[in-house]
Design an enzyme around this catalytic site. Structure first.
Site, PDB file in Angstrom:
ATOM      1  CE  LYS A   6      87.148   9.292  70.815  1.00  0.00           C
ATOM      2  NZ  LYS A   6      86.937   8.607  69.556  1.00  0.00           N
ATOM      3  NE  ARG A  22      98.500  -4.549  65.909  1.00  0.00           N
ATOM      4  CZ  ARG A  22      97.498  -4.746  65.072  1.00  0.00           C
ATOM      5  NH1 ARG A  22      97.254  -3.847  64.142  1.00  0.00           N
ATOM      6  NH2 ARG A  22      96.745  -5.808  65.142  1.00  0.00           N
ATOM      7  CB  CYS A  80     100.031  -8.016  70.574  1.00  0.00           C
ATOM      8  SG  CYS A  80      99.611  -8.528  72.235  1.00  0.00           S
ATOM      9  CG  ASN A 140      97.784  -9.891  68.027  1.00  0.00           C
ATOM     10  OD1 ASN A 140      97.189  -9.657  69.065  1.00  0.00           O
ATOM     11  ND2 ASN A 140      97.396  -9.407  66.860  1.00  0.00           N
ATOM     12  N   GLY A 141      96.910 -12.407  70.184  1.00  0.00           N
ATOM     13  CA  GLY A 141      95.653 -13.152  70.237  1.00  0.00           C
ATOM     14  C   GLY A 141      95.521 -13.906  71.538  1.00  0.00           C
ATOM     15  CE  LYS A 165      93.574   3.865  65.908  1.00  0.00           C
ATOM     16  NZ  LYS A 165      92.559   4.871  66.252  1.00  0.00           N
ATOM     17  CD  GLU A 213      89.355   6.113  73.439  1.00  0.00           C
ATOM     18  OE1 GLU A 213      88.646   6.978  72.876  1.00  0.00           O
ATOM     19  OE2 GLU A 213      89.759   5.103  72.857  1.00  0.00           O
ATOM     20  CG  HIS A 264      62.310   9.700  80.528  1.00  0.00           C
ATOM     21  ND1 HIS A 264      60.986   9.458  80.774  1.00  0.00           N
ATOM     22  CD2 HIS A 264      62.351  10.473  79.404  1.00  0.00           C
ATOM     23  CE1 HIS A 264      60.239  10.018  79.840  1.00  0.00           C
ATOM     24  NE2 HIS A 264      61.046  10.658  78.987  1.00  0.00           N
ATOM     25  CD1 TRP A 295      96.312  -3.260  75.704  1.00  0.00           C
ATOM     26  CD2 TRP A 295      95.265  -5.233  75.695  1.00  0.00           C
ATOM     27  NE1 TRP A 295      95.138  -3.115  76.392  1.00  0.00           N
ATOM     28  CE2 TRP A 295      94.469  -4.303  76.408  1.00  0.00           C
ATOM     29  CE3 TRP A 295      94.812  -6.544  75.562  1.00  0.00           C
ATOM     30  CZ2 TRP A 295      93.251  -4.633  76.977  1.00  0.00           C
ATOM     31  CZ3 TRP A 295      93.597  -6.886  76.138  1.00  0.00           C
ATOM     32  CH2 TRP A 295      92.827  -5.929  76.829  1.00  0.00           C
ATOM     33  CD  GLU A 349      83.601   9.824  68.936  1.00  0.00           C
ATOM     34  OE1 GLU A 349      83.355   8.676  69.315  1.00  0.00           O
ATOM     35  OE2 GLU A 349      84.748  10.181  68.572  1.00  0.00           O
TER      36      GLU A 349
END
Ligand code: M6R
Length: 617
Positions: free
Chosen positions: A490, A27, A2, A102-103, A612, A493, A509, A76, A486
Site C-alpha cells: 500500500k 480503470r 481502460c 479495452n485489452g 484499478k 503504491e 537471514h 491505460w 500488504e
C-alpha cells in the site's frame, strides 16, 4: 484496464458519456475520448492525453456538437504512449466509424501488415486502430452491414478485447463485443447503455445484463440483441445492481480511499450479512454445492496483489478449520509451470474486480484441467465468477480508489466464512467452535471502527512527520506476515516510497542488513494471550532492530506492556482471537499509507502508472 461506455437513447449523450467515464476513470487515466453521432448525422470525436479533466476542459473551451448515440473511453496505455493520437476513439472508413477498445489484440502486427499492404493508413501506434481499420474494410465488404462487418472483424482478432463501435450511417446503434475483457449492458427506459462495469451507468439504471465470453451485442433505444461471434442468438443473464450511484461517490470525503478505509467496518458487516443463522454459517450461494468440497485433497488460492495477501491470511483459517492443505499462488505464476491439479483440487480465486486477467486465465487453465473453481469476488456480473463453478460475493460495495482497502478485509471475511462452511461439511470444526468463530467475526466491524476512532489522528500525524522518509520496512509473523506485505504494497503504491514486508523470522537471514540508524520499521506484534512464544519471538526481533538504531513503530493489542520499552510509537488494536487480528492490524497500515501519500501531496486515488483493474496480462 481502460474504461468503456456506450449510450443510445433520446438524451444528448455527451454528459452521459463523460459522467460514465468519471465513474470508470479508476480503470485507467492516461487519456480520454468520446465519439458522438450528432443531430446532423455526422460523427464527431474529441480525445486528449491526460486525465478526464483535460478532455472536459477541452470540450468546455471548444464545444463539440452533441447527439443521442455515443461512445467514450478512458485509457491505460499498452500499445503506444499516452498521447492525443494514441487516445481512443480511433477512426476509420473516412472518419465515419469510431472504435474504442479495452485489452490487447495479440495479432495486431500481422493484421496491420496486411492492411498496410492493401494501402490502408494508420495515425497511431495502437493495436486498437488496427481493429478500427479492419472493421472499416469489413464494413465496405459487407456492403454497409455493420453487424456482419463487426462479426467478421472480431473473428479475426486474437487476444483480449472489449470493442465498441459506432458508424455515422447507423445513428441509434452501438455495437460491442467481448473476449476475456469485461462488458455489461444497462437497460434503461427507451435508452440503453454499455459499460466496462455497472459503474458506467448505475446513475441511470440498476437493471443489467451480463454478456458472456465471445459474444456480440447491439444496443438501440428500443432494445438489445446479443449473439455469438457467428450471429447465433444468445440469452444474456439479467442481474440487478445491488448498490446505487451514491455508493460510488466521494460523499464529502477528500478521496475515495479515505471513504473506503472508513467503510472497512461496513465491508466486513455486509460480507457477513445474510450468511449467519443461529450462530452457524449459511452461505446461500453455496447451497446444493456440497459436491464442490467432497473428496477435496487440496485448495489452491489464486490471486494478485492485495487479493493474494488476503489469500495468504485466509490460508491459515482454511487449514486450521477445514483441515485441507492450502497453497496460495500468484495467478500470473500459476499456469506457466504445469501445476499439479485435478478434480480433487479446489481453486479459490480472489478478486475485487473479478476482471484481473492473470487471475481469469489461471481460473480457466485450472478448469480445463478438471479442477473445481470457486470465486471470491466483489463485482457482480464480472467475468471471473461467471467462469467459475461457484461464487461467494464480498459485499464491500464499489471500490474506486486504485489502492484496495475495504475489499481486503471483506476478502478475508469471505474466506473465513468459507473455511467454516467447508469445516462443517468435513466435520473438522464443531458447531460450538464455529459459533465461537462467528461471534468473533461479528465483533470485528465494531473493533475496526474503534481503531479508526482512536488511532486515525495519531497515525496521520505520524505519517506527516515521516513525509520525507525514503524507505519503510514492515515485519510480521504468522498471520501478521501477509499484513506486513500488504502494508508495504500500500505504501509503495500510493506514496512511491520504497517499502518491503518481511517475515520477522527471516530478518536475520538477510533483511536486517537494511536496518541503519533512523530506519522506520513497522512491527506487527501478535497477542501474548494466544502464543507467549510467538509474542516473545517478535519482541526479540524488535530488540534486534532497535539495537541497530531502527525507529520502531509497533502495532500491538491494547494492554501489551511488554512492547512498550522497545517501541518509538505504539498503535493499538483491540483484543481479538489470533486469526482475527489481521482484520484489525491492517487498518493502521492503510491509514498510514494514505496519510503519507497525502502528506507528500500525492493523488491517493489515482497513483501513477497504475489502474484499478488489471485486464491485460
Ligand atoms: O481486482 P483484483 O482484486 O483482482 O486486483 C488485484 C490487484 O491488482 C490489486 O489488489 C492491486 O494489488 C491493488 N491495487 C493493491 O492495492
Amino acid at each position: 484496464m481502460c474504461g468503456i461506455v456506450g449510450y443510445v437513447g433520446p438524451r444528448q449523450s455527451q454528459s452521459i458519456l463523460l459522467s460514465g467515464l468519471a465513474r470508470l476513470e479508476y480503470r485507467g487515466y492516461d487519456s480520454a475520448g468520446i465519439a458522438v453521432i450528432d443531430g446532423d448525422g455526422a460523427l464527431d470525436m474529441r480525445k486528449r492525453a491526460g486525465k478526464l479533466g483535460v478532455l472536459r476542459e477541452d470540450l468546455k473551451g471548444a464545444p463539440m456538437p452533441d447527439g443521442t448515440t455515443g461512445i467514450g473511453h478512458t485509457r491505460w496505455a499498452t500499445h503506444g504512449g499516452p498521447t492525443d493520437l494514441n487516445a481512443h476513439p480511433h477512426l476509420a472508413d473516412d472518419d465515419k466509424l469510431a472504435v474504442i477498445h479495452n485489452g490487447i489484440i495479440e495479432n495486431f502486427a500481422a493484421l496491420k501488415a496486411d492492411l498496410l499492404s492493401e494501402g490502408y493508413e494508420f495515425r497511431s501506434e495502437t493495436d486498437t486502430e488496427v481493429a478500427a481499420v479492419l472493421l472499416g474494410r469489413e464494413y465496405r465488404e459487407a456492403g454497409g452491414d455493420l453487424g456482419a462487418a463487426f462479426r467478421a472483424t472480431v473473428r479475426q482478432l486474437e487476444g483480449a478485447f472489449t470493442l465498441l463501435a459506432v458508424h455515422q450511417d447507423h445513428p441509434g446503434l452501438v455495437v460491442g463485443a467481448r473476449r476475456n475483457s469485461p462488458l455489461v449492458i444497462g437497460l434503461g427506459d427507451g435508452e440503453n447503455f454499455l459499460g466496462s462495469d455497472v459503474a458506467a451507468f448505475v446513475e441511470h439504471t440498476r437493471n443489467a445484463l451480463a454478456i458472456g465470453q465471445d459474444e456480440i451485442v447491439a444496443i438501440t433505444p428500443e432494445g438489445v440483441e446479443v449473439t455469438d461471434f457467428d450471429g447465433n442468438p444468445v440469452q444474456p443473464e439479467p442481474f440487478e445492481v445491488t448498490w446505487d450511484a451514491a455508493a460510488a461517490e466521494k460523499g464529502g470525503w477528500p478521496s475515495f480511499m479515505a471513504k473506503e478505509v472508513s467503510e472497512e467496518p461496513e465491508a466486513v458487516a455486509n460480507t457477513l450479512r445474510g450468511r449467519i443463522q443461529d450462530g452457524a454459517v449459511v452461505i446461500p450461494e453455496l447451497e446444493g454445492l456440497d459436491d464442490l468440497f467432497a473428496g477435496l485433497s487440496r485448495i489452491v488460492i489464486i490471486a494478485c496483489g492485495t487479493a493474494a495477501y488476503a489469500g495468504q491470511v485466509g490460508k491459515y483459517a482454511l487449514e486450521q478449520w477445514a483441515r485441507v492443505p492450502v497453497d496460495v499462488e500468484l495467478a500470473h505464476e500459476f499456469r506457466y509451470r504445469e501445476p499439479v491439479i485435478g478434480p480433487d483440487t479446489l481453486i479459490v480465486s480472489i478478486s475485487q474486480s473479478g476482471e484481473t486477467m492473470d487471475t481469469l486465465m489461471a481460473v480457466k487453465y485450472a478448469r480445463e484441467r478438471g479442477a473445481k473453481t470457486l470465486s471470491i469476488c466483489n463485482t457482480q456480473g464480472a467475468t471471473i465468477p461467471r467462469e467459475s463453478d461457484a461464487v461467494v460475493y464480498t459485499h464491500a460495495g464499489p471500490e474506486v480508489a486504485v489502492a484496495s482497502t475495504k475489499a481486503f478485509v471483506a476478502q478475508i471475511t469471505a474466506q473465513y466464512l468459507l473455511a467454516l462452511h467447508i469445516g462443517r461439511i468435513r466435520g473438522t470444526v464443531s458447531a460450538v467452535e464455529a459459533a465461537e468463530h462467528v461471534r468473533e467475526l461479528e465483533a470485528i466491524p465494531g473493533k475496526i471502527q474503534r481503531v479508526l476512532e482512536t488511532e486515525q489522528a495519531h497515525i496521520e500525524q505520524l505519517a506527516h512527520w515521516m513525509a520525507d522518509t525514503r524507505s519503510v520496512l514492515f515485519l510480521g509473523r504468522n498471520v501478521g506476515y501477509p499484513i506486513a506485505l500488504e502494508g508495504a504494497l500500500k505504501l509503495k503504491e500510493i506514496s512511491y516510497i520504497h517499502a518491503e514486508g518481511f517475515a520477522a523470522g527471516e530478518l536475520k537471514h538477510g533483511p536486517i542488513a537494511l536496518v541503519e540508524p533512523g530506519q522506520p520499521v513497522f512491527v506487527l506484534v501478535p497477542s501474548p494471550r494466544h502464543s507467549a512464544l510467538l509474542h516473545a519471538k517478535v519482541v526479540s526481533n524488535i530488540q534486534e532492530i532497535q539495537a541497530r538504531g531502527a525507529r520502531v513503530i509497533v502495532v500491538a493489542e491494547e494492554g501489551d506492556a511488554a512492547v512498550l520499552p522497545f517501541a518509538d510509537e505504539v498503535l493499538h488494536i483491540p483484543l481479538a482471537g489470533a486469526l482475527f487480528e489481521p482484520l484489525l492490524a491492517v487498518v493502521p497500515l492503510h491509514i498510514f499509507a494514505m496519510g503519507l501519500a497525502n502528506a507528500r501531496g500525492l493523488d491517493v486515488d489515482q497513483p501513477r502508472n497504475l489502474a484499478k483493474s488489471v485486464t491485460v496480462e
